[in-house]
Design a protein around this motif. Structure first.
Motif, PDB file in Angstrom:
ATOM      1  N   GLU A 117      45.695  37.087  41.690  1.00  0.00           N
ATOM      2  CA  GLU A 117      45.375  38.479  42.009  1.00  0.00           C
ATOM      3  C   GLU A 117      45.922  39.426  40.939  1.00  0.00           C
ATOM      4  O   GLU A 117      45.239  40.377  40.532  1.00  0.00           O
ATOM      5  CB  GLU A 117      45.944  38.845  43.377  1.00  0.00           C
ATOM      6  N   GLU A 118      47.119  39.167  40.493  1.00  0.00           N
ATOM      7  CA  GLU A 118      47.738  40.024  39.481  1.00  0.00           C
ATOM      8  C   GLU A 118      46.957  39.976  38.174  1.00  0.00           C
ATOM      9  O   GLU A 118      46.727  41.012  37.533  1.00  0.00           O
ATOM     10  CB  GLU A 118      49.181  39.573  39.246  1.00  0.00           C
ATOM     11  N   THR A 119      46.529  38.785  37.770  1.00  0.00           N
ATOM     12  CA  THR A 119      45.775  38.649  36.523  1.00  0.00           C
ATOM     13  C   THR A 119      44.386  39.253  36.662  1.00  0.00           C
ATOM     14  O   THR A 119      43.877  39.885  35.727  1.00  0.00           O
ATOM     15  CB  THR A 119      45.676  37.157  36.114  1.00  0.00           C
ATOM     16  N   ALA A 120      43.762  39.069  37.841  1.00  0.00           N
ATOM     17  CA  ALA A 120      42.447  39.677  38.073  1.00  0.00           C
ATOM     18  C   ALA A 120      42.541  41.200  38.009  1.00  0.00           C
ATOM     19  O   ALA A 120      41.660  41.865  37.435  1.00  0.00           O
ATOM     20  CB  ALA A 120      41.911  39.227  39.430  1.00  0.00           C
ATOM     21  N   LYS A 121      43.598  41.737  38.559  1.00  0.00           N
ATOM     22  CA  LYS A 121      43.799  43.197  38.514  1.00  0.00           C
ATOM     23  C   LYS A 121      43.926  43.678  37.076  1.00  0.00           C
ATOM     24  O   LYS A 121      43.407  44.741  36.710  1.00  0.00           O
ATOM     25  CB  LYS A 121      45.041  43.556  39.328  1.00  0.00           C
ATOM     26  N   LYS A 122      44.613  42.888  36.255  1.00  0.00           N
ATOM     27  CA  LYS A 122      44.784  43.247  34.845  1.00  0.00           C
ATOM     28  C   LYS A 122      43.436  43.389  34.142  1.00  0.00           C
ATOM     29  O   LYS A 122      43.240  44.289  33.311  1.00  0.00           O
ATOM     30  CB  LYS A 122      45.637  42.180  34.145  1.00  0.00           C
ATOM     31  N   TYR A 123      42.487  42.517  34.503  1.00  0.00           N
ATOM     32  CA  TYR A 123      41.173  42.553  33.858  1.00  0.00           C
ATOM     33  C   TYR A 123      40.180  43.455  34.588  1.00  0.00           C
ATOM     34  O   TYR A 123      39.046  43.624  34.119  1.00  0.00           O
ATOM     35  CB  TYR A 123      40.595  41.139  33.779  1.00  0.00           C
ATOM     36  N   GLY A 124      40.566  44.005  35.731  1.00  0.00           N
ATOM     37  CA  GLY A 124      39.659  44.842  36.496  1.00  0.00           C
ATOM     38  C   GLY A 124      38.665  44.048  37.320  1.00  0.00           C
ATOM     39  O   GLY A 124      37.595  44.560  37.668  1.00  0.00           O
ATOM     40  N   TYR A 125      38.993  42.797  37.653  1.00  0.00           N
ATOM     41  CA  TYR A 125      38.091  41.945  38.430  1.00  0.00           C
ATOM     42  C   TYR A 125      38.385  42.081  39.928  1.00  0.00           C
ATOM     43  O   TYR A 125      39.508  42.400  40.337  1.00  0.00           O
ATOM     44  CB  TYR A 125      38.244  40.476  38.034  1.00  0.00           C
ATOM     45  N   LYS A 126      37.375  41.791  40.721  1.00  0.00           N
ATOM     46  CA  LYS A 126      37.523  41.781  42.169  1.00  0.00           C
ATOM     47  C   LYS A 126      37.741  40.340  42.618  1.00  0.00           C
ATOM     48  O   LYS A 126      36.953  39.456  42.289  1.00  0.00           O
ATOM     49  CB  LYS A 126      36.274  42.364  42.831  1.00  0.00           C
ATOM     50  N   LEU A 127      38.787  40.092  43.372  1.00  0.00           N
ATOM     51  CA  LEU A 127      39.068  38.737  43.853  1.00  0.00           C
ATOM     52  C   LEU A 127      39.016  38.716  45.372  1.00  0.00           C
ATOM     53  O   LEU A 127      39.778  39.424  46.047  1.00  0.00           O
ATOM     54  CB  LEU A 127      40.428  38.260  43.350  1.00  0.00           C
ATOM     55  N   LEU A 128      38.094  37.933  45.907  1.00  0.00           N
ATOM     56  CA  LEU A 128      37.975  37.713  47.342  1.00  0.00           C
ATOM     57  C   LEU A 128      38.538  36.335  47.660  1.00  0.00           C
ATOM     58  O   LEU A 128      38.252  35.377  46.937  1.00  0.00           O
ATOM     59  CB  LEU A 128      36.504  37.772  47.780  1.00  0.00           C
ATOM     60  N   TYR A 129      39.326  36.205  48.697  1.00  0.00           N
ATOM     61  CA  TYR A 129      39.821  34.866  49.009  1.00  0.00           C
ATOM     62  C   TYR A 129      39.755  34.583  50.501  1.00  0.00           C
ATOM     63  O   TYR A 129      39.814  35.474  51.335  1.00  0.00           O
ATOM     64  CB  TYR A 129      41.241  34.644  48.478  1.00  0.00           C
TER      65      TYR A 129
END
Length: 448
Positions: A117-129
């Motif tokens: 989640e932290e890395t996805a936030k860095k790239y501006g990605y949306k992560l659903l889990y």
């Protein structure tokens, strides 16, 4: 060492001498080298003569009973370019990731998804889990949900990879690539981009070598118990002790002046020894300097599982020298059980773990309560996968021929190097540099 077995009779003296010179195991012909045992050798599948070198590796790679061999790979991998994996992908910056989690019930899984989640936030990605709680059918439903939502990529923290093939195919047929992480390696022909996982065998092997280096002495016998989570179900639970035995045999033979022809020879003998121990409950390899008094399984890789796995062992064998524990989340339970038998962990009974490198375990190493543990940081699983997704969608990286299984680096953490992995602000060991190689890169490295 608390126990020294003195061989007084002539017959046993001769047998001990033969074992040191020829590396014989229980029931073996003393005239044989460590890798020339007959079918009456150290457990496992019957064999007329054990192969050596790369032939020994081939036996391991083709073994039907292979649950205890997770992380062992061939020297050369075949190309995977011909397999449809849903790549290449459209270059874009607004990426949606569907993460099908196996569980969120431990520090390991929480840190894995947290780092993702932290890395996805860095790239501006949306992560659903979604969390399957180790239910295969529930996870299948989650994958189907992500396909319906038309996410850009699915990360499958597989509960049972063999049961997930149709789910993976469904996603790829919809044009959605799948990246896997989990405890079990993915078959080479599965249509996944890659799998990020810990090779459970190798840390166990390194722990075994470390124990031999520190404790092995000719003429002395180390009494060892084994505490694991499960038998017959989990690759981690069997591969780590299997690796431990192979590593101990490899290093102790070297120290005794009777080295194996190759590392693979020790691994193969260790494999047969583990199968014998697993199936019969104990295994006496006194001629090799080690006696496995028994093993216990606790049902889960957590403190409760650790206490359950070690309870009967410690009751039956309170004078054991060393307790091998599958993973350090089990250590608090093991430690409590040792203390309940009026023993001091790290003094009366030494303890080693083969994973994961939790902060609490590193604290125990610093305090002398734990001798060593294996490195298996979940931060690599989360961060590396999202970094790879970034390279796929924004760097146009060609991922069509990545290895099917990319194993995270194998290290052991001891009092000598614990500070290199320790961060007081993290629950787990620091991440180390790691990237997923192509098949060609792997082959080039393995050939060196």
């Amino acid at each position: 060492m608390k126990r020294l077995r003195v061989f007084l009779t002539l017959v046993l003296v001769v047998c001990l001498a033969a074992s040191m010179l020829a590396g014989c195991s229980s029931g073996s012909d003393p005239s044989k080298t460590p890798t020339e045992k007959t079918s009456e050798g150290t457990g496992g599948e019957a064999k007329e003569s054990t192969p050596t070198g790369e032939a020994a590796l081939e036996v391991l790679l083709t073994a039907k009973d292979n649950l205890s061999l997770s992380g062992i790979q061939p020297i050369k991998l075949d190309s995977r370019e011909h397999i449809n994996k849903g790549v290449p992908v459209e270059q874009k910056s607004d990426v949606t990731i569907g993460w099908a989690a196996a569980s969120l019930g431990s520090t390991f899984f929480v840190n894995m998804i947290g780092s993702a989640e932290e890395t996805a936030k860095k790239y501006g990605y949306k992560l659903l889990y979604e969390n399957a709680n180790f239910n295969v059918q529930t996870q299948s439903t989650h994958v189907e949900t992500f396909v319906t939502k038309n996410v850009d990529v699915i990360v499958l923290n597989a509960v049972h990879i063999a049961s997930s093939l149709q789910d993976i195919k469904r996603a790829v047929d919809a044009g959605i690539p799948v990246i896997v992480t989990g405890p079990t390696q993915t078959p080479e022909d599965f249509p996944v981009v890659t799998t990020i996982l810990s090779g459970s065998y190798q840390p166990g092997f390194q722990i075994g070598e470390y124990v031999a280096e520190k404790l092995y002495k000719e003429g002395e016998v180390l009494d060892v118990g084994i505490a694991i989570a499960q038998v017959g179900m989990a690759a981690d639970s069997e591969s780590r002790p299997c690796g431990f035995i192979g590593g101990f045999l490899h290093k102790s033979a070297e120290m005794a002046g009777n080295p194996y022809p190759s590392k693979y020879d020790a691994m193969l003998e260790g494999y047969y020894a583990w199968v014998d121990l697993r199936d019969n409950g104990k295994l006496d390899l006194s001629e090799k300097g080690i006696n496995f008094v028994g093993y216990g399984s606790g049902g889960s890789p957590d403190p409760q599982g650790g206490q359950k796995a070690s309870s009967d062992l410690l009751t039956a064998h309170p004078e054991m020298d060393l307790l091998f524990v599958e993973t350090d989340p089990m250590f608090p339970g093991v430690e409590a059980e040792i203390k309940s038998h009026n023993k001091v962990p790290g003094k009366d009974i030494l303890v080693v773990c083969a994973a994961d490198g939790l902060k609490a375990a590193m604290d125990a190493i610093k305090d002398g309560r734990l001798m060593a543990t294996g490195y298996n940081s979940p931060l690599l699983n989360g961060t590396t996968i999202v970094d790879l997704i970034h390279e796929m969608f924004e760097k146009n990286r060609d991922v069509n021929n990545l290895v099917a299984n990319a194993y995270t680096p194998a290290y052991i953490i001891t009092s000598d190097n614990v500070d290199e992995f320790y961060d007081p602000n993290l629950d787990v060991a620091k991440p180390v540099p790691f990237s997923v190689p192509t098949v060609d890169e792997y082959n080039a490295q393995a050939a060196q």
